[in-house]
Design a protein around this motif. Structure first.
Motif, short mmCIF file in Angstrom:
data_model
loop_
_atom_site.label_atom_id
_atom_site.label_comp_id
_atom_site.label_asym_id
_atom_site.label_seq_id
_atom_site.Cartn_x
_atom_site.Cartn_y
_atom_site.Cartn_z
N VAL A 38 0.84 -1.20 0.00
CA VAL A 38 0.00 0.00 0.00
C VAL A 38 0.88 1.25 0.00
CG1 VAL A 38 -1.72 1.30 1.30
CG2 VAL A 38 -1.83 -1.20 1.24
N PHE A 39 0.53 2.19 -0.89
CA PHE A 39 1.27 3.44 -0.95
C PHE A 39 0.39 4.61 -0.53
CE2 PHE A 39 3.77 0.91 -3.92
CZ PHE A 39 5.06 1.25 -3.56
N LEU A 40 0.99 5.53 0.22
CA LEU A 40 0.35 6.81 0.48
C LEU A 40 1.11 7.85 -0.33
CD1 LEU A 40 -1.34 8.95 1.98
CD2 LEU A 40 0.32 8.85 3.84
N ASN A 41 0.41 8.53 -1.22
CA ASN A 41 1.07 9.57 -2.01
C ASN A 41 0.58 10.93 -1.56
OD1 ASN A 41 0.99 11.00 -5.22
ND2 ASN A 41 2.80 10.58 -4.06
N MET A 42 1.45 11.63 -0.82
CA MET A 42 1.11 12.99 -0.41
C MET A 42 1.60 13.95 -1.46
SD MET A 42 2.44 12.81 3.46
CE MET A 42 2.09 14.52 3.84
N SER A 43 0.95 15.11 -1.56
CA SER A 43 1.46 16.11 -2.48
C SER A 43 2.25 17.12 -1.69
CB SER A 43 0.33 16.72 -3.27
OG SER A 43 -0.81 16.90 -2.46
N TYR A 44 1.56 18.09 -1.11
CA TYR A 44 2.27 19.05 -0.28
C TYR A 44 2.70 18.35 1.00
CZ TYR A 44 -1.36 21.89 -2.54
OH TYR A 44 -2.24 22.45 -3.40
N ILE A 101 -4.23 8.66 -2.43
CA ILE A 101 -3.60 9.89 -2.96
C ILE A 101 -4.26 11.13 -2.40
CG2 ILE A 101 -2.80 11.00 -5.07
CD1 ILE A 101 -4.09 8.83 -6.66
N MET A 102 -3.45 12.14 -2.14
CA MET A 102 -3.93 13.50 -1.97
C MET A 102 -3.61 14.17 -3.30
SD MET A 102 -4.82 16.07 0.17
CE MET A 102 -5.10 17.69 -0.52
N PRO A 103 -4.59 14.21 -4.23
CA PRO A 103 -4.26 14.65 -5.59
C PRO A 103 -4.02 16.15 -5.67
CG PRO A 103 -6.60 14.16 -5.41
CD PRO A 103 -6.00 13.83 -4.08
N SER A 105 -4.43 17.84 -8.44
CA SER A 105 -5.37 18.41 -9.40
C SER A 105 -6.49 17.40 -9.62
CB SER A 105 -4.65 18.70 -10.72
OG SER A 105 -5.59 18.80 -11.77
N PRO A 106 -7.74 17.88 -9.74
CA PRO A 106 -8.83 16.93 -9.94
C PRO A 106 -8.84 16.30 -11.34
CG PRO A 106 -9.67 19.16 -9.96
CD PRO A 106 -8.21 19.26 -9.61
N THR A 107 -8.09 16.90 -12.26
CA THR A 107 -8.15 16.42 -13.63
C THR A 107 -6.81 15.91 -14.15
OG1 THR A 107 -7.82 18.71 -14.31
CG2 THR A 107 -10.08 17.91 -14.31
N ALA A 108 -5.72 16.48 -13.68
CA ALA A 108 -4.43 16.21 -14.31
C ALA A 108 -3.92 14.79 -14.09
CB ALA A 108 -3.38 17.22 -13.81
N LEU A 109 -4.42 14.12 -13.03
CA LEU A 109 -3.91 12.78 -12.75
C LEU A 109 -4.76 11.70 -13.41
CD1 LEU A 109 -3.22 13.21 -8.94
CD2 LEU A 109 -1.61 13.43 -10.81
N ASN A 110 -5.82 12.11 -14.10
CA ASN A 110 -6.79 11.12 -14.59
C ASN A 110 -6.16 10.02 -15.43
OD1 ASN A 110 -8.82 12.34 -13.25
ND2 ASN A 110 -9.80 13.26 -15.04
N ARG A 111 -5.21 10.39 -16.28
CA ARG A 111 -4.65 9.38 -17.18
C ARG A 111 -3.84 8.34 -16.40
NH1 ARG A 111 -1.43 10.97 -21.37
NH2 ARG A 111 -2.22 9.23 -22.57
N VAL A 112 -3.04 8.81 -15.45
CA VAL A 112 -2.21 7.85 -14.71
C VAL A 112 -3.08 7.04 -13.73
CG1 VAL A 112 -1.46 9.50 -12.94
CG2 VAL A 112 -0.07 7.53 -13.44
N VAL A 113 -4.14 7.67 -13.22
CA VAL A 113 -5.06 6.93 -12.34
C VAL A 113 -5.72 5.79 -13.12
CG1 VAL A 113 -7.26 7.09 -11.10
CG2 VAL A 113 -5.49 8.80 -10.70
N LYS A 114 -6.08 6.07 -14.36
CA LYS A 114 -6.68 5.05 -15.23
C LYS A 114 -5.68 3.90 -15.44
CE LYS A 114 -9.90 3.57 -18.15
NZ LYS A 114 -9.18 2.77 -19.09
N GLN A 115 -4.42 4.26 -15.66
CA GLN A 115 -3.38 3.22 -15.83
C GLN A 115 -3.35 2.30 -14.61
OE1 GLN A 115 0.46 5.04 -16.47
NE2 GLN A 115 -0.04 5.81 -18.50
#
Lengths: 408, 322
Positions: A38-44, A101-103, A105-115
């Motif tokens: 399990v990964f936690l991806n923080m942004s700030y 994830i703490m994303p 951007s609501p849109t910019a990660l969509n492609r990698v999230v789909k992957q």
């Protein structure tokens, strides 16, 4: 010549390393059902909200039985979206079972999230959301903070008075959504005048400075609407106009909660509601994600609403110990700092956590994971948690607070 | 003593130590992450790097003339929100590309006029244009959203005969610079950056040289914004907020002097490579949390140190016979 030979040697060695690594065959990992990566991806990182959320998640991941089941890793991507994309790709490559994830951007990660989804990885977000339909968003953004708090203020102010509007961070969905709701409510009451507004960036120092400036120009302000930076906003009024305080809506800083419940402050006119999104949404999202991943819970919809914290002065209850038990929700001033976010903890949904747990990330001694109650699915909001969808017809209206009639 | 320089030196464009560091980091990354050298891994890496590569190329050209340009992050923001709001509508994919490049050109030309013709401070002017551009992006799209046409996404992030488009763009940038720097204008760029007074006295047109540099930079930023949009498939007015730092880091790591007159685009491309691989390498070897930031910083300093090594060595070598 000498240096040339050496650098050529290094180049050769590096090339050899490259070639030899090409021959490494990816080891197929046998996915046992009792072990999860399990990964936690923080942004700030580095602000108290983010730190409290991450510590709560870490503490839960180390609480039995998860301490033995989960290989847990935190990755901080910083504020650059491309780095967050890069780290998410790395997590996919590393064979993650679940990513929280703490994303940025609501849109910019969509492609990698789909992957990630395509590889069978469970992707959950906390607090902020993504519009990619395969991810699960866990957030209180759909709980109408803007409409409810603005309506609460209007009710307290009797439908009239001068209001200062403390926006959050420009260009974010949260700010746009909450602003639209709050403006909509204030506009219904012609007696409410917005005399000043600024982008406080969810920051107490910035908010204090800006409110002080507006107070100098408008000495008669009656209310301050904010999402965060509430404690700083209040401090500006306490410093600039100590005898007459204001009606406020804002965060859950311990100092702010103590202030709104303090009879001396109330006598000077302070009326405040403590709400806004709390760091405990992170821990809640983690628990929910793990229950889904381990098959304990099935989600029928993608978007889950985290209950909006809501504490009015009459609800403030000071805790004797280090955790929220028996409905208490605030700590004495000597226990935590004034800026400590009381919503880092949640007595009902996250009984596994303590003050120490959300400040250090260590599990509470003797705590065991407890199962979550059934979830509340979130409204759909286009651009927030879905793309081609319609919001509920009344999404700009309050649903926790009953509006007062417009005074004549 | 004019000798043909060895291949690896030509590859780095004067940034040989940085190039060696990049190869070393790639090696480590590949050893720890078996999927690094699969086509998935390579194309991810190239796609991660190409936006910064385009933007850093633009910045390098301006820095070589001895000026600064902070407007890049702002142009990227405008172009991203334009692509997300226009590409599904009437302008279509190619129309959007044209408009986006036009915006880059326009911002570059305005910067160029104020700095090269009117002689204003480039740092001050471009801080101004950065803020204006970020403001315009927020006006065009107040919150993240919009959609980028599928044709743009697949066109930019896809393959051509099995080679990732991003890789082709990389090579194209390096080749274009090799061509440009040998033109009259390219030679003038280095001269103006090294000593503007001497350049003017020896008959070079300093304002025109700088003007062209700023306009080309604007075009690069526009292209970077367009490619960024393809990568994320949507618009976000704050997308490039922390981009500027990486642009300057790439230029500095690549060995281009921030005082002007020395360095080049190929060095910056190596710098971009280092910054991109660094993130992947640190993840692969298991550096977690705040340690990532510490290592990020340390590697950057090391890279800049190595980047400065080659000119240093050259200077010492030159001094010795005297």
């Amino acid at each position: 010549m000498e240096s040339k030979r050496i650098s050529r040697g290094i180049a050769k060695a590096a090339a050899a390393a490259l070639v030899s690594s090409m021959c490494v065959v990816p080891l197929s990992q046998a996915k046992a059902k009792d072990h999860y990566k399990v990964f936690l991806n923080m942004s700030y990182s580095g602000n108290s909200w983010q730190a409290a959320a991450a510590n709560g998640i870490k503490a839960l991941a180390a609480t039995p039985p998860y301490d033995k089941m989960i290989e847990f890793k935190t990755v901080i991507s910083g504020t650059d979206v491309q780095r967050q994309i890069s780290d998410l790709q790395s997590m996919i490559a590393a064979g993650a079972d679940a990513i929280l994830i703490m994303p940025l951007s609501p849109t910019a990660l969509n492609r990698v999230v789909k992957q990630a989804c395509d590889k069978g990885i469970a992707v959950f977000t906390y607090d902020a959301t993504v519009t990619q339909p395969c991810a699960h968003n866990v957030s209180s953004i759909t709980a109408r903070y803007g409409a409810n708090t603005a309506q609460w203020m209007v009710n307290q102010m009797g439908g009239k008075g001068e209001v200062v509007f403390n926006h959050g961070v420009a260009g974010t969905t949260v700010t746009k959504t909450y602003d639209e709701q709050a403006y909509g409510v204030f506009k219904k009451y012609p007696g409410i005048k917005i005399v000043g507004d600024f982008y406080g960036n969810w920051n107490d120092a910035t908010s204090q400075e800006e409110v002080a400036k507006i107070l100098a120009a408008h000495p008669n302000i009656d209310g301050i609407w904010s999402v965060d930076g509430s404690y700083g906003s209040l401090q500006a009024v306490i410093n600039g106009r100590p005898a007459r305080l204001v009606t406020m809506a804002g965060q859950s800083n311990n100092g702010y909660r103590l202030a709104i419940a303090d009879p001396a402050m109330q006598a000077k006119g302070l009326k405040g509601v403590s709400s806004s999104s709390g760091p405990s949404v992170g821990g809640y999202a983690f628990k929910l994600m793990m229950e889904v991943v381990t098959g304990k819970k099935k989600l029928e919809q993608q978007n889950v609403e985290f209950p909006l914290p809501w504490v009015e002065p009459k609800d403030v209850k000071v805790c004797p110990g280090d955790a929220f038990v028996d409905g208490c929700n605030t700590f004495p001033a000597d226990k935590v700092s004034a800026l400590f976010l009381d919503t880092s903890l949640d007595g009902k949904l996250l009984p596994e956590l303590s003050i120490d747990a959300v400040q250090t990330g260590n599990p509470k001694a003797g705590a065991k994971m407890e199962e979550l109650p059934p979830v509340k699915y979130a409204d759909t909001l286009p651009g927030v948690n879905c793309t081609d969808c319609t919001p509920p017809a009344d999404w700009l209206e309050p649903n926790l607070v009953k509006p007062i009639p417009v005074p004549n | 003593m004019a000798k043909a320089s060895p291949w690896y030196r030509r590859l780095g464009g004067g940034a040989t130590p940085a190039m060696l560091l990049l190869i070393l980091m790639l090696g480590i990354y590949a050893v720890y992450e078996p999927s690094a050298l699969t086509s998935f891994g390579i194309s991810n890496l190239l796609n991660n790097a190409i936006v910064l590569a385009l933007a850093a190329t633009g910045l390098t050209i301006v820095v070589l003339t001895g000026e600064f340009d902070l407007s890049g992050a702002g142009v990227v923001a405008i172009c991203n929100v334009m692509a997300a709001t226009l590409s599904m509508g009437a302008p279509g994919s190619m129309g959007t590309l044209g408009l986006v490049l036009l915006v880059g050109l326009l911002v570059g030309a305005i910067n160029a006029y104020l700095i090269a013709i009117l002689g204003l401070q480039s740092l001050a002017v471009t801080i101004g244009s950065l803020i204006v551009c970020q403001g315009i992006a927020l006006v065009l799209l107040p919150a993240p959203g919009g959609e980028v046409a599928e044709a743009i996404i697949s066109g930019v992030t896809g393959d051509l005969f099995g080679i990732p488009i991003a890789g082709i763009m990389f090579v194209a940038l390096a080749l274009a610079w090799t061509f440009l720097k040998n033109t009259r204008w390219g030679i003038a760029v280095y001269a103006v950056g090294a000593d503007p007074v001497a350049s003017r006295l020896s008959g070079l047109n300093v304002p025109t040289t700088k003007f062209i540099a700023f306009v080309l930079a604007g075009l690069c930023y526009g292209a970077a914004g367009f490619v960024y949009s393809a990568e994320i498939g949507s618009g976000d007015p704050r997308i490039s907020d922390s981009f500027l730092l990486y642009m300057f880091a790439a230029v500095a790591i690549g060995g281009t002097s921030l005082m002007g007159g020395r360095g080049g685009v190929r060095g910056s491309l190596v710098g971009v490579g280092i910054l991109t691989v660094m993130q992947k390498m640190l993840f692969a070897i298991g550096v977690a949390e705040f340690y990532t930031n510490i290592f990020n910083g340390l590697i950057m300093i090391a890279a800049i140190f190595f980047g400065q090594l080659s000119p240093l060595v050259a200077r010492i070598a030159r001094r010795r016979p005297a």
